[in-house]
Scaffold this motif. Structure first.
Motif, PDB file in Angstrom:
ATOM      1  N   ARG A 100       3.778  53.526 -30.727  1.00  0.00           N
ATOM      2  CA  ARG A 100       3.145  53.175 -29.475  1.00  0.00           C
ATOM      3  C   ARG A 100       3.219  53.884 -27.936  1.00  0.00           C
ATOM      4  NH1 ARG A 100      -0.966  49.061 -30.571  1.00  0.00           N
ATOM      5  NH2 ARG A 100      -0.485  48.237 -32.918  1.00  0.00           N
ATOM      6  N   LEU A 101       2.383  54.203 -27.281  1.00  0.00           N
ATOM      7  CA  LEU A 101       2.408  54.702 -25.831  1.00  0.00           C
ATOM      8  C   LEU A 101       1.784  53.823 -25.067  1.00  0.00           C
ATOM      9  CD1 LEU A 101       3.636  56.906 -24.088  1.00  0.00           C
ATOM     10  CD2 LEU A 101       1.278  57.843 -24.324  1.00  0.00           C
ATOM     11  N   GLY A 102       2.455  52.491 -24.352  1.00  0.00           N
ATOM     12  CA  GLY A 102       1.708  51.682 -23.364  1.00  0.00           C
ATOM     13  C   GLY A 102       0.709  50.489 -23.990  1.00  0.00           C
ATOM     14  N   GLY A 103       1.393  50.274 -25.384  1.00  0.00           N
ATOM     15  CA  GLY A 103       0.651  49.881 -26.308  1.00  0.00           C
ATOM     16  C   GLY A 103      -0.291  49.889 -26.944  1.00  0.00           C
ATOM     17  N   TYR A 104      -0.828  51.731 -27.048  1.00  0.00           N
ATOM     18  CA  TYR A 104      -1.830  51.673 -27.853  1.00  0.00           C
ATOM     19  C   TYR A 104      -0.979  52.895 -28.625  1.00  0.00           C
ATOM     20  CZ  TYR A 104      -4.892  50.426 -24.027  1.00  0.00           C
ATOM     21  OH  TYR A 104      -5.947  49.777 -23.239  1.00  0.00           O
ATOM     22  N   THR A 105      -2.279  53.318 -30.129  1.00  0.00           N
ATOM     23  CA  THR A 105      -1.666  53.680 -31.196  1.00  0.00           C
ATOM     24  C   THR A 105      -2.432  55.208 -30.899  1.00  0.00           C
ATOM     25  OG1 THR A 105      -4.016  52.939 -32.601  1.00  0.00           O
ATOM     26  CG2 THR A 105      -1.959  51.632 -32.436  1.00  0.00           C
ATOM     27  N   GLY A 109       0.731  67.967 -28.138  1.00  0.00           N
ATOM     28  CA  GLY A 109       1.327  67.067 -27.768  1.00  0.00           C
ATOM     29  C   GLY A 109       1.716  66.512 -27.695  1.00  0.00           C
ATOM     30  N   LEU A 110       0.600  65.129 -27.598  1.00  0.00           N
ATOM     31  CA  LEU A 110       0.375  64.196 -27.466  1.00  0.00           C
ATOM     32  C   LEU A 110       1.049  63.362 -29.163  1.00  0.00           C
ATOM     33  CD1 LEU A 110      -3.130  63.058 -26.706  1.00  0.00           C
ATOM     34  CD2 LEU A 110      -0.881  62.544 -25.606  1.00  0.00           C
ATOM     35  N   LEU A 111       0.000  64.911 -30.094  1.00  0.00           N
ATOM     36  CA  LEU A 111       1.109  64.642 -31.820  1.00  0.00           C
ATOM     37  C   LEU A 111       2.001  64.402 -31.912  1.00  0.00           C
ATOM     38  CD1 LEU A 111      -1.752  66.963 -33.618  1.00  0.00           C
ATOM     39  CD2 LEU A 111      -1.588  64.727 -33.708  1.00  0.00           C
ATOM     40  N   LEU A 112       2.743  65.510 -30.926  1.00  0.00           N
ATOM     41  CA  LEU A 112       4.315  65.487 -30.743  1.00  0.00           C
ATOM     42  C   LEU A 112       4.943  64.067 -30.481  1.00  0.00           C
ATOM     43  CD1 LEU A 112       4.872  69.214 -29.902  1.00  0.00           C
ATOM     44  CD2 LEU A 112       5.041  68.494 -32.050  1.00  0.00           C
ATOM     45  N   MET A 113       4.960  64.431 -28.941  1.00  0.00           N
ATOM     46  CA  MET A 113       5.402  62.869 -28.732  1.00  0.00           C
ATOM     47  C   MET A 113       4.768  61.447 -29.776  1.00  0.00           C
ATOM     48  SD  MET A 113       3.291  60.579 -24.956  1.00  0.00           S
ATOM     49  CE  MET A 113       3.265  62.481 -25.038  1.00  0.00           C
ATOM     50  N   PHE A 114       4.244  60.878 -30.566  1.00  0.00           N
ATOM     51  CA  PHE A 114       3.748  60.195 -31.293  1.00  0.00           C
ATOM     52  C   PHE A 114       4.247  60.213 -32.877  1.00  0.00           C
ATOM     53  CE2 PHE A 114       0.638  58.465 -29.018  1.00  0.00           C
ATOM     54  CZ  PHE A 114       0.359  57.207 -28.693  1.00  0.00           C
ATOM     55  N   SER A 115       4.866  61.676 -32.567  1.00  0.00           N
ATOM     56  CA  SER A 115       6.370  61.951 -34.128  1.00  0.00           C
ATOM     57  C   SER A 115       7.326  61.277 -33.546  1.00  0.00           C
ATOM     58  CB  SER A 115       5.805  63.411 -34.054  1.00  0.00           C
ATOM     59  OG  SER A 115       6.916  63.657 -33.182  1.00  0.00           O
ATOM     60  N   PRO A 165      -4.644  56.964 -32.935  1.00  0.00           N
ATOM     61  CA  PRO A 165      -5.863  57.097 -32.547  1.00  0.00           C
ATOM     62  C   PRO A 165      -7.022  56.449 -31.453  1.00  0.00           C
ATOM     63  CG  PRO A 165      -5.995  56.227 -34.881  1.00  0.00           C
ATOM     64  CD  PRO A 165      -3.865  55.808 -33.442  1.00  0.00           C
ATOM     65  N   GLU A 166      -6.482  55.376 -30.970  1.00  0.00           N
ATOM     66  CA  GLU A 166      -6.699  54.740 -29.319  1.00  0.00           C
ATOM     67  C   GLU A 166      -6.250  55.786 -28.785  1.00  0.00           C
ATOM     68  OE1 GLU A 166      -6.184  49.956 -29.417  1.00  0.00           O
ATOM     69  OE2 GLU A 166      -4.333  51.015 -29.702  1.00  0.00           O
ATOM     70  N   ILE A 167      -5.895  56.225 -28.228  1.00  0.00           N
ATOM     71  CA  ILE A 167      -5.354  57.340 -27.134  1.00  0.00           C
ATOM     72  C   ILE A 167      -6.409  58.537 -27.325  1.00  0.00           C
ATOM     73  CG2 ILE A 167      -3.227  59.188 -25.900  1.00  0.00           C
ATOM     74  CD1 ILE A 167      -1.607  56.939 -26.212  1.00  0.00           C
ATOM     75  N   ALA A 168      -6.190  58.681 -29.358  1.00  0.00           N
ATOM     76  CA  ALA A 168      -7.166  60.234 -29.072  1.00  0.00           C
ATOM     77  C   ALA A 168      -9.297  59.742 -28.769  1.00  0.00           C
ATOM     78  CB  ALA A 168      -7.214  60.414 -30.656  1.00  0.00           C
ATOM     79  N   LEU A 169      -8.901  58.702 -28.485  1.00  0.00           N
ATOM     80  CA  LEU A 169     -10.294  57.959 -28.150  1.00  0.00           C
ATOM     81  C   LEU A 169     -10.438  58.011 -27.114  1.00  0.00           C
ATOM     82  CD1 LEU A 169     -13.117  57.287 -29.087  1.00  0.00           C
ATOM     83  CD2 LEU A 169     -12.612  54.689 -28.183  1.00  0.00           C
ATOM     84  N   ASN A 217     -10.056  79.628 -25.777  1.00  0.00           N
ATOM     85  CA  ASN A 217     -10.743  78.285 -25.111  1.00  0.00           C
ATOM     86  C   ASN A 217     -10.670  77.041 -25.756  1.00  0.00           C
ATOM     87  OD1 ASN A 217     -12.327  76.154 -23.593  1.00  0.00           O
ATOM     88  ND2 ASN A 217     -11.992  77.144 -21.755  1.00  0.00           N
ATOM     89  N   PHE A 218     -10.789  77.084 -27.203  1.00  0.00           N
ATOM     90  CA  PHE A 218     -10.500  75.902 -27.961  1.00  0.00           C
ATOM     91  C   PHE A 218      -9.012  75.491 -28.467  1.00  0.00           C
ATOM     92  CE2 PHE A 218     -10.042  73.906 -32.134  1.00  0.00           C
ATOM     93  CZ  PHE A 218     -10.982  73.475 -32.181  1.00  0.00           C
ATOM     94  N   ALA A 219      -8.461  76.470 -28.799  1.00  0.00           N
ATOM     95  CA  ALA A 219      -7.384  76.356 -28.972  1.00  0.00           C
ATOM     96  C   ALA A 219      -6.274  76.081 -27.892  1.00  0.00           C
ATOM     97  CB  ALA A 219      -7.288  77.849 -29.467  1.00  0.00           C
ATOM     98  N   LEU A 220      -6.334  76.597 -26.844  1.00  0.00           N
ATOM     99  CA  LEU A 220      -5.594  76.464 -25.168  1.00  0.00           C
ATOM    100  C   LEU A 220      -5.266  75.033 -25.658  1.00  0.00           C
ATOM    101  CD1 LEU A 220      -3.532  77.752 -23.144  1.00  0.00           C
ATOM    102  CD2 LEU A 220      -5.694  77.705 -21.670  1.00  0.00           C
ATOM    103  N   THR A 221      -7.067  74.235 -25.248  1.00  0.00           N
ATOM    104  CA  THR A 221      -7.370  73.074 -24.686  1.00  0.00           C
ATOM    105  C   THR A 221      -6.649  72.411 -25.548  1.00  0.00           C
ATOM    106  OG1 THR A 221      -8.842  72.944 -24.951  1.00  0.00           O
ATOM    107  CG2 THR A 221      -8.784  72.921 -23.246  1.00  0.00           C
ATOM    108  N   GLY A 222      -6.872  72.601 -27.230  1.00  0.00           N
ATOM    109  CA  GLY A 222      -5.553  71.811 -28.106  1.00  0.00           C
ATOM    110  C   GLY A 222      -4.609  71.510 -28.028  1.00  0.00           C
ATOM    111  N   LEU A 223      -4.065  72.415 -27.356  1.00  0.00           N
ATOM    112  CA  LEU A 223      -2.671  72.685 -26.810  1.00  0.00           C
ATOM    113  C   LEU A 223      -2.271  71.483 -26.058  1.00  0.00           C
ATOM    114  CD1 LEU A 223      -1.777  76.161 -26.401  1.00  0.00           C
ATOM    115  CD2 LEU A 223      -1.055  75.019 -28.615  1.00  0.00           C
ATOM    116  N   GLU A 224      -3.217  70.706 -25.333  1.00  0.00           N
ATOM    117  CA  GLU A 224      -2.738  69.238 -24.668  1.00  0.00           C
ATOM    118  C   GLU A 224      -2.913  68.266 -25.645  1.00  0.00           C
ATOM    119  OE1 GLU A 224      -6.103  69.099 -22.407  1.00  0.00           O
ATOM    120  OE2 GLU A 224      -5.205  70.667 -21.272  1.00  0.00           O
TER     121      GLU A 224
END
Length: 286
Positions: free
Chosen positions: A72-77, A62-68, A79-83, A52-59
């Protein structure tokens, strides 16, 4: 002689308090039974929690791959989106842990097994919420808390006592709001005799939406999740206050502290809807 009005209202309040205590007690006893059953197979439990931890972690991967590819996404960095992601995931995980079983209520309505809960000497909501209590859902909560903790360590936040207090408050209030959505969705399943996907759209879909900044969504959607289905109070509004970011829809700054009130109002309204749905239940007729 007629009973005084104050005495009657006091008796009603006492009855509600006793009913609440009975519900909490029943939830704890049933949950404990399922936890003991789960822990009887410790290796299996550990693997399901990790899965369950690993499956939800895949989400979040996906964000990490996007930020590679973007800064910024919508003006957010990142770490901000991670929060936002971590707070939404942890709050939803807590609600899913305690009330996730309500999502399967449509199956019980269709096969008539809901009737068994109605004849037991315990509140129906507590019985169904604790039914097949899945401790493995702690994986989602843990993953959300880890991401949130990392974001809070990396971000350069001008901390104040109010901001520090707002972090646990938003998690508890957000879990309360999601729990109210689970209750309202379960009530709709009693009436519609299914419609689990409608509930999933508001719960799992809402969790996915709150992982992204409000700037990527249109104003009509923002108004809907602020004034109709108040998911914005789960994490957007308090988290944006912590980050020092402007609110969507030019809302006043004090709304960051409204989540506890919103959660209480949502739970109260969901309780009324739940009782109305149970009164309208007529079994399967078989």
């Amino acid at each position: 002689m007629a009973e005084p009005l104050g005495a009657r209202s006091g008796a009603r309040r006492g009855g509600r308090v006793e009913q609440l205590r009975s519900g909490v007690r029943a939830f704890g006893m049933i949950s404990a039974m399922w936890i003991r059953s789960t822990l009887a197979y410790r290796a299996s439990f550990a693997m399901t929690v990790f899965g369950n931890f690993a499956l939800t972690g895949l989400e979040f991967v996906g964000l990490l791959l996007m930020f590679s590819q973007v800064d910024r996404l919508g003006g957010y960095t990142l770490p901000e989106i991670a929060l936002l992601y971590g707070t939404a995931g942890a709050a939803f995980g807590l609600a899913d842990l305690c009330a996730g079983s309500l999502g399967r209520l449509g199956d019980r309505v269709r096969d008539g097994t809901l009737d068994a809960f109605l004849v037991r000497p315990a509140p129906v909501l507590a019985q169904i919420g604790a039914d097949r209590f899945a401790l493995r859902r702690l994986g989602r909560v843990t993953q959300g808390l880890i991401v949130m903790g990392w974001a809070l360590c990396v971000l350069d936040i001008a901390w104040t006592p109010l901001k520090a207090l707002l972090v646990p408050v938003l998690l508890v209030s957000g879990a309360g709001i999601f729990t109210a959505v689970f209750m309202a969705g379960a009530s709709f399943q009693i009436v519609a005799q299914d419609a689990a996907e409608v509930q999933n759209a508001a719960t799992f879909g809402g969790n996915a939406m709150l992982a992204y900044p409000p700037t990527v969504f249109g104003d009509n959607l923002l108004r809907g999740v602020t004034f109709v289905l108040p998911l914005a109070f789960v994490n957007w509004l308090p988290a944006l206050y912590i980050l020092g970011r402007p609110y969507p829809l030019d809302l006043p700054r004090w709304v960051a502290f409204a989540p506890p009130l919103v959660a209480a109002a949502c739970l109260g309204a969901a309780g009324l809807v739940w009782r109305a749905a149970l009164r309208a239940y007529r079994s399967t007729g078989s």
